[in-house]
Design a protein around this motif. Structure first.
Motif, short mmCIF file in Angstrom:
data_model
loop_
_atom_site.label_atom_id
_atom_site.label_comp_id
_atom_site.label_asym_id
_atom_site.label_seq_id
_atom_site.Cartn_x
_atom_site.Cartn_y
_atom_site.Cartn_z
N PRO A 33 8.82 -5.81 15.98
CA PRO A 33 10.02 -6.50 15.50
C PRO A 33 11.15 -6.45 16.52
O PRO A 33 11.12 -5.64 17.45
N TRP A 65 18.55 -4.38 14.71
CA TRP A 65 18.48 -3.55 13.51
C TRP A 65 19.39 -2.34 13.64
O TRP A 65 19.65 -1.84 14.73
N ALA A 71 9.66 -7.88 7.79
CA ALA A 71 9.04 -6.83 8.60
C ALA A 71 8.04 -5.99 7.81
O ALA A 71 7.10 -5.44 8.38
N ARG A 116 3.66 -2.44 7.14
CA ARG A 116 4.24 -3.29 8.17
C ARG A 116 3.60 -4.68 8.14
O ARG A 116 2.39 -4.80 7.99
N ARG A 153 13.82 -9.20 6.08
CA ARG A 153 13.59 -9.58 7.47
C ARG A 153 12.14 -9.98 7.73
O ARG A 153 11.80 -10.41 8.82
N LEU A 212 5.15 -6.86 10.61
CA LEU A 212 5.43 -7.13 12.02
C LEU A 212 5.02 -5.93 12.84
O LEU A 212 5.32 -4.80 12.48
#
Length: 182
Positions: free
Chosen positions: A126, A131, A174, A121, A172, A123
C-alpha cells in the motif's frame, strides 16, 4: 456521494462488474457499512458504529439488514481486490439497530466479538507514506491469522480503540475483516 436503495445498488455494481470498497451510510444515522466487492460481488460486509467504532454486524446478516434500509448514500473506491474469502453467513445475533445513536455495549453473547474477527490484507504494498503512523503499525501486524483482540493486545489498546483504525484501512481498500472459522 450517490443515493440508491441497496438492492438496486448491488444490481448496478454487478452489471458493471465493479471491484473495490463500497461505503454505505444513511443520513442522520450513526453507522457506516463497508463492503469489499470483486467483479460486482460482495466478498465481505461490516457495519460499524460511528459513535464508538464497535462492530455492529458482519457477513450476510449485515447485507440483509442494509437491504431493509431503503434509500442509502454510497460511494465506491474502485480497485481490483484479490484474496478475500466469499461472504459467509453470520451466526451471531445483531447488537440492535445500527441506526441507534447510543447502542449499549454488547454482552459476550451478543454481536461480533473481536476474538472472532480476523483482519486480512487486500493490498500487499500500500501507499504507506499517506497513512498515519498508527495505520502503518496496525497494517504491519495484520498477517491473516491474528484476531482483532490479539492485535489490540500487541498494541496495548482495547479492540474498541483500534476499530476506527481498522475502518480507515477498510475504507482505503487495504484490508477486510472476516469471521474466524474454527
Amino acid at each position: 456521494m450517490y443515493t440508491k436503495d441497496f438492492a438496486s445498488l448491488l444490481q448496478l455494481l454487478s452489471l458493471s462488474q465493479q471491484s473495490g470498497t463500497l461505503i454505505v451510510l444513511r443520513q442522520g444515522e450513526a453507522w457506516q457499512a463497508s463492503l469489499q466487492l470483486q467483479k460486482g460481488r460482495p466478498l465481505s460486509c461490516i457495519i460499524i458504529s460511528l459513535v464508538d467504532g464497535r462492530l455492529l454486524m458482519s457477513g450476510a446478516q449485515a447485507v440483509d439488514w442494509l437491504a431493509s434500509r431503503g434509500e442509502l448514500q454510497w460511494y465506491l473506491t474502485v480497485g481490483e481486490q484479490a484474496g478475500a474469502a466469499s461472504l459467509a453467513p453470520t451466526t451471531t445475533a445483531p447488537t440492535g439497530d445500527p441506526g441507534q445513536r447510543s447502542a449499549p455495549s454488547p454482552s459476550p453473547s451478543q454481536g461480533m466479538r473481536p476474538s472472532h474477527l480476523v483482519p486480512r490484507r487486500l493490498l500487499q504494498s500500500p501507499p504507506l507514506s499517506s497513512w498515519s503512523r498508527e495505520e502503518r503499525l496496525l497494517f504491519a501486524l495484520i498477517d491473516g491469522s491474528r484476531t482483532v483482540s490479539e492485535i489490540a493486545h500487541l498494541l496495548r489498546r482495547s479492540p474498541e480503540q483500534i476499530m476506527p483504525l481498522l475502518l480507515s484501512l477498510i475504507q482505503r481498500g487495504a484490508i477486510t475483516l472476516e469471521e474466524l472459522h474454527q
